[in-house]
Design an enzyme around this catalytic site. Structure first.
Site: not given
Lengths: 388, 371
Positions: A133, A135-136, A168, A251, A373
């Protein structure tokens, strides 16, 4: 579906498992060594592991709820539950796990074209292609929608440049599903595209990141003039955020323990009794009881949400709650296990082999897939309707 | 096991209950009773009977609606939301469940009286500061063909208003449950001035005469009858506490959206947003435990202890958080008697202690989970 039909199915499943699950695959093992991730370069740890995957994939039982034409068995929840039930009773290992199954598959089923589903889903179901994946990014963590990796149009291709982080197992994956920016001028949620990229394409490189657990499950992934066919877009160009959000829901459910089911896990009391010789410390005992109570209630909530999804009610933003509660709980549980283990748990190996690494690994649970958060902010805005 | 979602019937019951209570018993109604020093509203109780609520656990052949424990939880939850004062749990849940364990004509008549709203029951079990049936000291001495009861019970919920009392007493070889008229000679009831302004009494027994007919179930074997009754009460009380939490939480979230400080709604402050979101999460999680307890009592009552104690343990913690945050987020006004939040806080404290607090139920969960 009548009870009779379900009972007949249960008997059928039991017989099939009895005849087809190799003895070595019946030890209930779920540790890192027992996991089959699959992929082009995958090496099975044993012949039995390979056989087990092939037999299950032939039945469509590696992805039982996917449609048959895409490699699944088209099961509804009642049947799926029976299959999982019977596998657990036998101690049968999960034949295949992957981000393709957990994340990309559900996203493709919801947003992909028929051709994309036919192309990508069966290899996932058979464990032939391993996905990761993307994404970040270094500048897009909790604020995921500010991804900067850009994909510029060049005929029927994009040219991708940029960097992903926390991908990952990128170093072991064959392909990556990534969020890329295709419109720099649009509002940040509206210029993102969901793109499938083969890791063997020239210009893709990865570098593992060593974590506090001593392991390197995450990588940095670099894109340097990577040419990707436009046919690899899932959904619509610039509307990748819709796909991403859908996928994040899956996820979050996965990270919250949805896959394993907290109820199915060993009771914390039993685990700690072994470590502490009877769980004698009253303070630890009290904390463990509290943790167990919360774990059982969270597991029931997971059940309730599944019931709700099954009845067509949808869970929506409440999945943020499960992610928040499940991951915080997992951290608490591992703190307690470390505490019960005392000095014996402080070594990387030995009596509590792997516990220290697991304990450290759980600290990422409340960060990955959206921090606790961020989950609380989602609940606050979308569930409670508090002003942003 | 059925799902953890409400059935169609339960949803209808919930809607009907909410509709009725919003009109007949909003929190302002409780305030009126409190101000008048009253702990019971006979008219409201009669209406609850008429709607079939008091018979929710009474078999149909005794005039009940027999909707089950999950449905009783739905009603208790709605009663909790607006702090409705009624002997619903003591009578319609605890006494009805106890009486159902016994197949006598007397028990059947008593169940019929519960269903038609003509009797109020109180449960006289505890003697010390904490719920502990096993610590019973009140003695029922054999006396001819009957018994003589002596001792004192405290925190007998609905004890002053009750027509009958279920009394747990020590007998020769164990504990025995008696079903006695509250005005029998030798029984003295003293109302306790409770923080939640509801009915609880100290009840003394001075050589009170009882016959074999007054025994509910078998002599020396109270728990066959009492255990299911206690568990039913604990589950319903958990539902009430969850309803109470939801009622307090709705007020709090509403306030976050309208109260302005520093020129903006205070609900814009992340410090409060995250606490509110956490509180909502706790409420959601407890809801699952409460529903599960009701289902378990309906479908597998002999193995419901873990489910019930899980629900009560979670409900006490959630209610505590909901009322503490409720007062804190309202600021000064939350501390005033004119404002309703204090009522929620006081009721939560009493409901926490009744039928076992967090520690009591946590220990039961621990025992069931291999500690």
């Amino acid at each position: 579906m009548s009870d009779d039909a379900l009972n007949a199915f249960r008997a059928e499943v039991r017989t099939w498992l009895e005849e087809n699950c190799p003895q070595e695959m019946r030890d209930g093992a779920s540790g890192e060594d027992a996991i089959v991730w699959g992929g082009r370069n995958w090496t099975f740890k044993s012949e039995a592991q390979k056989l087990w995957l092939e037999r299950m994939a032939d039945k469509g039982w590696t992805v039982p709820t996917w449609p048959v034409e895409y490699g699944g068995a088209g099961m509804d929840r009642a049947h799926h539950k029976i299959l999982l039930d019977e596998m657990r009773k036998m101690g049968a290992r999960v034949p295949l796990q992957s981000f393709g199954i957990w994340m990309l598959g559900p996203a493709l089923l919801a947003f992909g074209t028929h051709e994309q589903k036919l192309q990508y889903l069966p290899p996932i179901a058979r464990g032939e292609v391993r996905w990761c994946q993307g994404y970040s990014e270094p500048g897009a963590g909790s604020d995921l929608a500010s991804v900067q990796t850009k994909a510029e149009s060049d005929g029927d291709h994009y040219v991708v440049n940029g960097q992903k982080i926390w991908t990952s197992y990128a170093d072991k994956a064959d392909c990556i599903f990534a969020l890329v920016r295709t419109d720099r001028d649009a509002p940040k949620h509206l210029g993102i595209t969901f793109l499938l990229i083969d890791m063997e394409t020239p210009g893709v490189s990865t570098k593992p990141i060593r974590l506090i657990s001593g392991k390197s499950p995450f990588c940095e992934t670099f894109f340097d003039d990577v040419r990707v066919p436009k046919a690899n877009v899932v959904g619509t160009e610039n509307r990748g955020w819709d796909v991403a959000k859908h996928l994040l829901t899956h996820e979050r459910e996965m990270i919250s323990g949805g896959g394993q089911g907290l109820l199915g896990g060993r009771p914390l009391g039993a685990v700690l009794n072994e470590q502490d010789g009877g769980l004698t410390d009253p303070v630890l005992r009290a904390e463990a009881m509290a943790c167990e109570i919360d774990a059982l209630a969270v597991a029931l909530t997971l059940e309730r949400y599944k019931d709700q999804a099954e009845s067509g009610g949808g869970v929506g933003d409440a999945s943020a709650m499960l992610k928040y509660a499940g991951t915080e709980l997992n951290k608490r549980r591992h703190e307690l296990m470390m505490s019960a283990g005392g000095a014996d748990a402080l070594m990387w190996d030995g009596k509590h082999d792997g516990l220290a690494a697991d304990w450290l690994r759980t600290k990422a649970n409340s960060i990955e897939g959206g921090t606790s958060e961020v989950m609380l902010s989602i609940i606050s805005r979308r569930v409670l309707g508090l002003p942003a | 096991m059925s799902t953890l979602l409400l059935t169609e019937d339960e949803t209808m019951l919930q809607d009907a209950a909410r509709g009725f209570l919003d009109g007949a018993a909003p929190v302002s109604h409780f305030r009126k009773l409190r101000d008048a020093g009253q702990t019971h509203d006979a008219k409201l109780w009669a209406e609850m009977a008429q709607m079939g609520w008091t018979g929710v656990l009474v078999p149909e052949d005794a005039g009940g609606s027999d909707m089950g424990h999950a449905a009783a939880g739905v009603l208790a939850g709605e009663l909790g939301k607006t702090l409705v004062t009624s002997p619903f749990i003591s009578t319609a849940v605890i006494a009805a469940t106890a009486l159902r364990q016994v197949a006598t004509d007397r028990a059947r008549d008593a169940l019929a009286a519960i269903a038609d709203g003509s009797v109020i029951y109180g449960l006289a079990v505890d003697e010390g500061a904490k719920h502990d049936p096993d610590a019973t000291q009140l003695e029922a001495k054999a006396d001819g063909n009957g018994f003589r009861l002596s001792g004192t019970k405290g925190f007998v919920v609905d004890g002053s208003n009750a027509d009958r009392l279920l009394v747990l007493a020590k007998t020769d070889a164990g504990l025995t449950l008696f079903d006695l008229p509250a005005d029998r000679e030798g029984i003295t009831r003293t109302g306790q001035n409770m923080v939640d302004a509801r009915d609880a009494a100290q009840v003394t027994f001075d050589n009170v005469q009882a016959t074999g007919d007054d025994v509910l179930g078998s002599v020396d074997d109270a728990m066959t009858v009492l255990k299911p009754a206690l568990e039913a009460g604990q589950a319903a009380l958990s539902a009430e506490m969850l309803g109470l939490s939801a009622g307090a939480f709705a007020m709090t979230v509403g306030y976050l959206k309208e109260r302005k400080q520093f020129g903006v709604e205070i609900g814009r402050f992340q410090a409060l947003q995250h606490r509110a979101a956490h509180l909502w999460s706790e409420t959601e999680i407890t809801l699952s435990a409460v529903r599960h307890a009701g289902r378990k009592l309906d479908e597998d009552p002999n193995n419901a202890t873990l489910a019930v104690s899980l629900a009560k343990a979670r409900a006490t913690q959630t209610a505590k958080l909901a009322v503490i945050e409720g007062v804190q987020m309202h600021g000064g006004i939350g501390m005033t008697d004119d404002f309703d939040m204090g009522f929620f806080m006081k009721r939560a404290r009493v409901a926490t202690e009744w039928l076992g607090d967090y520690g009591y139920h946590a220990a039961k969960v621990a025992a069931a989970r291999g500690f």
